[in-house]
Design a protein around this motif. Structure first.
Motif, PDB file in Angstrom:
ATOM      1  N   ASP A 158      -2.654  -6.968  -2.888  1.00  0.00           N
ATOM      2  CA  ASP A 158      -2.888  -5.637  -3.475  1.00  0.00           C
ATOM      3  C   ASP A 158      -4.311  -5.575  -4.020  1.00  0.00           C
ATOM      4  N   THR A 195      -5.694   5.011 -11.081  1.00  0.00           N
ATOM      5  CA  THR A 195      -5.562   6.341 -10.441  1.00  0.00           C
ATOM      6  C   THR A 195      -6.735   6.813  -9.562  1.00  0.00           C
ATOM      7  N   GLY A 222       0.159   0.450   1.433  1.00  0.00           N
ATOM      8  CA  GLY A 222       1.463   1.086   1.266  1.00  0.00           C
ATOM      9  C   GLY A 222       2.614   0.136   1.442  1.00  0.00           C
ATOM     10  N   LEU A 226       8.958  -5.836   6.097  1.00  0.00           N
ATOM     11  CA  LEU A 226      10.004  -6.288   5.182  1.00  0.00           C
ATOM     12  C   LEU A 226      11.083  -7.094   5.908  1.00  0.00           C
ATOM     13  N   ILE A 230      16.558  -4.415   4.053  1.00  0.00           N
ATOM     14  CA  ILE A 230      17.412  -3.287   4.404  1.00  0.00           C
ATOM     15  C   ILE A 230      18.763  -3.805   4.887  1.00  0.00           C
ATOM     16  N   ARG A 366       9.332   7.724 -11.438  1.00  0.00           N
ATOM     17  CA  ARG A 366       8.774   7.853 -10.089  1.00  0.00           C
ATOM     18  C   ARG A 366       9.668   8.852  -9.370  1.00  0.00           C
ATOM     19  N   MET A 433       6.711   5.720   0.233  1.00  0.00           N
ATOM     20  CA  MET A 433       5.957   4.845  -0.656  1.00  0.00           C
ATOM     21  C   MET A 433       6.488   5.028  -2.077  1.00  0.00           C
ATOM     22  N   THR A 437      -0.952   5.564  -4.622  1.00  0.00           N
ATOM     23  CA  THR A 437      -2.199   4.976  -4.130  1.00  0.00           C
ATOM     24  C   THR A 437      -3.299   6.034  -4.243  1.00  0.00           C
ATOM     25  N   LYS A 440      -3.865  10.548  -2.627  1.00  0.00           N
ATOM     26  CA  LYS A 440      -3.838  11.936  -3.127  1.00  0.00           C
ATOM     27  C   LYS A 440      -5.245  12.555  -3.151  1.00  0.00           C
ATOM     28  N   MET A 457       6.787  -9.488   3.773  1.00  0.00           N
ATOM     29  CA  MET A 457       7.485  -9.720   2.502  1.00  0.00           C
ATOM     30  C   MET A 457       8.929 -10.134   2.710  1.00  0.00           C
ATOM     31  N   PHE A 465       3.921  -8.012  -6.774  1.00  0.00           N
ATOM     32  CA  PHE A 465       3.018  -6.869  -6.962  1.00  0.00           C
ATOM     33  C   PHE A 465       2.815  -6.653  -8.454  1.00  0.00           C
ATOM     34  N   HIS A 466       1.634  -6.798  -8.922  1.00  0.00           N
ATOM     35  CA  HIS A 466       1.313  -6.612 -10.342  1.00  0.00           C
ATOM     36  C   HIS A 466       2.041  -7.648 -11.208  1.00  0.00           C
TER      37      HIS A 466
END
Ligand SMILES: CCCCCCCC/C=C\CCCCCCCC(=O)N[C@@H](Cc1ccc(O)cc1)C(=O)O
Length: 569
Positions: A158, A195, A222, A226, A230, A366, A433, A437, A440, A457, A465-466
Motif C-alpha cells: 500500500d 485523502t 484497489g 484473493l 469468497i 463506510r 472497493m 483511494t 475521487k 492475498m 493493510f495499515h
C-alpha cells in the motif's frame, strides 16, 4: 379456491421459479477472452533481478509517512523523488516522457503516443504510507528486510509496489524501443493516505488546466488477487473495484458537568457516550446485498462455484437473505454487503478523581453505494435516541457509482485480461472497493474508473493493510511489474482483442469475416501493438496475392466458377 386448484397454482408457481432459477444459473457466464499467459521463459518477461529488488527495498526504506492533512514527511518525499529519478534513467531521459512535479512532491508523467486520435488513459498510485508502530512488527517497518521470500515493510502492498512496478515496466519497455500509439499519464500523489487533497487533486487540476477532457480509463490501487476470501471458490479471485464505498465520519459529543468524583451524578458524560457507542455497535446497518457492485461480483463468480452455490449466487433475488447471513460472518465479506460502522476514537476525562466535563467519540462509517449519507445519519440518531448526544459530521464522501464492466468495456477488459495473463488460474470479477483511494479526484475525466492492486492475498493478510507486518513476496512483486507491463502493452491497442472496425459495417451484412494474410509463429502475437512488429518479404508477397485472389474470386456470380489458380500475378 378448491384444494386441487390451490395445489395446481402452487406447483405452477414453483415450476416457474425453478425455470427462472435454472435459466439464470446456466446463462450467467461472463466474457473470457483467450489470453496469452505471461511465462517466465518469455523473451519479454521482466525478471526480478537483484538490482530491481534493491531499488524496491530502497523505496520502502524511505518513510514517506502522511500523518494528517497537510502533515507529511516532506524530506522523505523529496528523497523518494530523487530515488525514482536515479533508479529509472531511461524513463527520466526519454523524449517520449515528460515529468511534472506537482505541488512540490507529487509526480505527473505524460507519455506521448503517436496516434492522437486515441484517448489517453491514466495509471495512478501514491508515494505516501501510513505510520507504523515499530515495536509490534516482526521486522522493522522501514528496513525492508527479507524473511522467507517476503519483503516486510510499510508500503509493501500500500502502495509502493504500484509506484515501483509501473516505473519498472515503463523503464523496460522504453529501453526496448517501445513507442506507444496511445498516450498515457502516470500520476503519483503524495498524500493519498490523508485523502489526496494536496497531491492527486492538484494533479487532476493540472490535467484540467492543460485542457484534458477525458481519459479512456483510470487504474488505481484497489482490490486484489484473493485466495480463500469468497466462500465456495477455491481458485484465486481477482476483484477489480468498479465502485467505491463512501464514508461518513461522525463526531459524538456529550457535555457533562465537572465535579468531585466522591459525589457523582447518576451518569457521567463518559457513561452517556459509552451507552450511545454501545447501541451503535449492537445495531449494525442492514444488508444491502443485491443493490450494489457486489451483485455483479457474485453473478460473475457464480459459474466458478459448485452447483448448489452457483444456483444460490445466480439467484440473489431469491436467496439474498441466506447469502447475507453467510457474508455477515467475516469482516471482509461483511464489508461488501453493508454500510459498516467503526468506533475509532473515544476521549473523555482528565483525572481519576474528576468527573468528566465532556466526552467525544468518532464513528467512521463506510457507506454502501445504495445508501445516502443522510440515511446513515438518521439511522444513527434513531439508534442512539438520546438528545444529550450531539451528532455532527466531521468528514464525508458519497459512494462512487459503478464503472462499466461489460464485455466491450475497454478499460475493464484490458485490466481483466492483463490480470489473467499473470495469474493464469485466477478468475476476475468486478467488485466494490471497501476503502477509499485517490480516484475521487479524477472522476470528471471518465466513468471508467477501476481499482486493482496487483497483490496476492490470503485470509488474514487484510490485517496487514495499515496494520503490522505489511509484506509482499518477491514473486508477487515480480508479478506486479509484469502486470503493469501487460497493462501498458494491452492498453496501447485501439480496440479490445477480437474487436475490429467490423461492427461499424454490421448493418450492411451478416457475413462478416476477419482474417489477416499474416504468417505467425508462436511468440509473434506479442508483436501486435508490441515491440518489433514485422513481416517477412515473402509474407508480404503472399498478402498481395491473397488480396488479388479475394478480388478476382469475389467477382463471380456464385461459387461455381472459381478463379483458376494458374492466373498468378
Ligand atoms: C469478498 C471479498 C471482500 C473484499 C476483501 C478485501 C480484502 C482486502 C483488499 C483490499 C484492501 C482495501 C483497503 C485498502 C484501502 C487503501 C486506501 C486507504 O487506506 N485509504 C484510506 C484513506 C483515504 C484515502 C482517500 C480518501 O478519499 C479517503 C480516505 C481509507 O481510510 O480508506
Amino acid at each position: 379456491m378448491s384444494c386441487k386448484q390451490l395445489c395446481i397454482t402452487l406447483v405452477a408457481i414453483c415450476s416457474a421459479l425453478l425455470v427462472i432459477v435454472l435459466v439464470r444459473t446456466f446463462t450467467l457466464v461472463p466474457r473470457k477472452d483467450v489470453v496469452i499467459a505471461c511465462k517466465t521463459a518469455d523473451s519479454d518477461f521482466i525478471k526480478l533481478t537483484d538490482q530491481i529488488l534493491k531499488r524496491f527495498q530502497k523505496a520502502l526504506q524511505i518513510d514517506t509517512i502522511s500523518f494528517k492533512r497537510g502533515e507529511y514527511n516532506r524530506d522523505q518525499l523529496l528523497l523518494l523523488g530523487s530515488h525514482l529519478q536515479k533508479s529509472f534513467p531511461v524513463v527520466h531521459s526519454s523524449p517520449l516522457v515528460k515529468l511534472d512535479i506537482i505541488a512540490n512532491y507529487s509526480r505527473l508523467y505524460t507519455i506521448s503516443g503517436s496516434n492522437t486520435s486515441l484517448t489517453p488513459y491514466l495509471l495512478t498510485a501514491h508515494l505516501d504510507v501510513v505510520p507504523a508502530i515499530a515495536e509490534e512488527w516482526e521486522l522493522p517497518p522501514f528496513d525492508a528486510q527479507i524473511k522467507d521470500e517476503f519483503i516486510y515493510a510499510r508500503g509493501a502492498i500500500d502502495f509502493k509496489q504500484g509506484i515501483m512496478g509501473i516505473l519498472e515496466a515503463l523503464e523496460y519497455l522504453l529501453s526496448k524501443g517501445f513507442k506507444p500509439n496511445r498516450s498515457f499519464y502516470i500520476g503519483f500523489g503524495h498524500d493519498e493516505e490523508v485523502t489526496g487533497v494536496d497531491g492527486a487533486r492538484a494533479i487532476s487540476q493540472e490535467l484540467q488546466s492543460r485542457g484534458l477532457k477525458q481519459v479512456e480509463f483510470l487504474l488505481d490501487e484497489g482490490l486484489a488477487v484473493l485466495n480463500g476470501f469468497i466462500p465456495g471458490i477455491k481458485k484465486p479471485v481477482a476483484l477489480i473495484g468498479i465502485g467505491e464505498k463512501g464514508f461518513l465520519t461522525l463526531k459524538l459529543y456529550v457535555k457533562g458537568e465537572a465535579g468531585h468524583s466522591s459525589m457523582p451524578l447518576k451518569e457521567t458524560a463518559i457513561g452517556i457516550l459509552a451507552k450511545a457507542v454501545s447501541k451503535i455497535e449492537d445495531n449494525p446497518l442492514p444488508s444491502m446485498l443485491g443493490y450494489g457492485p457486489e451483485k455483479e461480483m457474485l453473478e460473475h463468480l457464480a459459474h466458478e462455484m459448485p452447483l448448489a452455490a452457483r444456483i444460490v449466487m445466480s439467484n440473489l433475488w431469491l436467496f439474498g437473505p441466506i447469502v447475507s447471513w453467510f457474508f455477515s460472518q467475516k469482516p471482509p465479506t461483511n464489508a461488501i454487503i453493508r454500510t459498516v460502522t467503526s468506533v475509532t476514537m473515544f476521549n473523555g476525562g482528565v483525572k481519576t478523581n474528576v468527573l468528566p466535563s465532556d466526552a467525544t467519540a468518532y464513528i467512521n462509517h463506510r457507506i454502501h453505494p445504495a445508501q445516502s449519507l443522510q440515511e446513515i445519519m438518521d439511522y444513527d440518531r434513531a439508534v442512539i435516541n438520546d438528545d444529550r448526544v450531539q451528532i455532527s459530521v466531521e468528514d464525508s464522501m458519497v459512494a462512487a457509482a459503478g464503472s462499466p464492466s461489460g464485455e466491450n468495456d475497454f478499460g475493464y477488459q484490458i485490466i481483466s485480461n492483463s490480470i489473467r495473463q499473470i495469474w493464469t488460474n485466477a478468475t476476475t470479477a468486478p467488485g466494490m472497493m471497501i476503502g477509499n483511494t485517490d480516484t475521487k479526484h479524477y472522476k470528471d475525466f471518465t466513468k471508467n474508473i477501476y481499482r486493482f492492486s496487483p497483490t496476492v492475498m490470503f485470509p488474514g493478510d487484510e490485517k496487514r493493510f495499515h496494520g503490522v507486518n505489511e509484506r509482499i513476496s518477491k514473486n508477487n512483486y515480480e508479478q506486479a511489474i509484469n502486470f503493469y507491463y501487460h497493462i501498458i502493452v494491452n492498453a496501447d491497442k485501439r480496440l479490445l482483442m477480437g474487436n475490429t472496425d467490423t461492427r461499424h459495417y454490421a448493418m450492411f451484412t451478416k457475413n462478416i469475416y476477419r482474417f489477416c494474410p499474416t504468417v505467425m509463429f508462436l511468440g509473434d502475437e506479442k508483436r501486435f501493438h508490441g515491440i518489433n512488429e514485422r513481416i517477412s518479404k515473402k509474407n508480404y508477397e503472399q498478402a498481395i496475392n491473397f488480396y488479388y485472389h479475394v478480388i478476382t474470386n469475389a467477382d463471380q456470380r456464385s461459387l461455381i466458377n472459381i478463379h483458376q489458380h494458374s492466373d498468378e500475378l
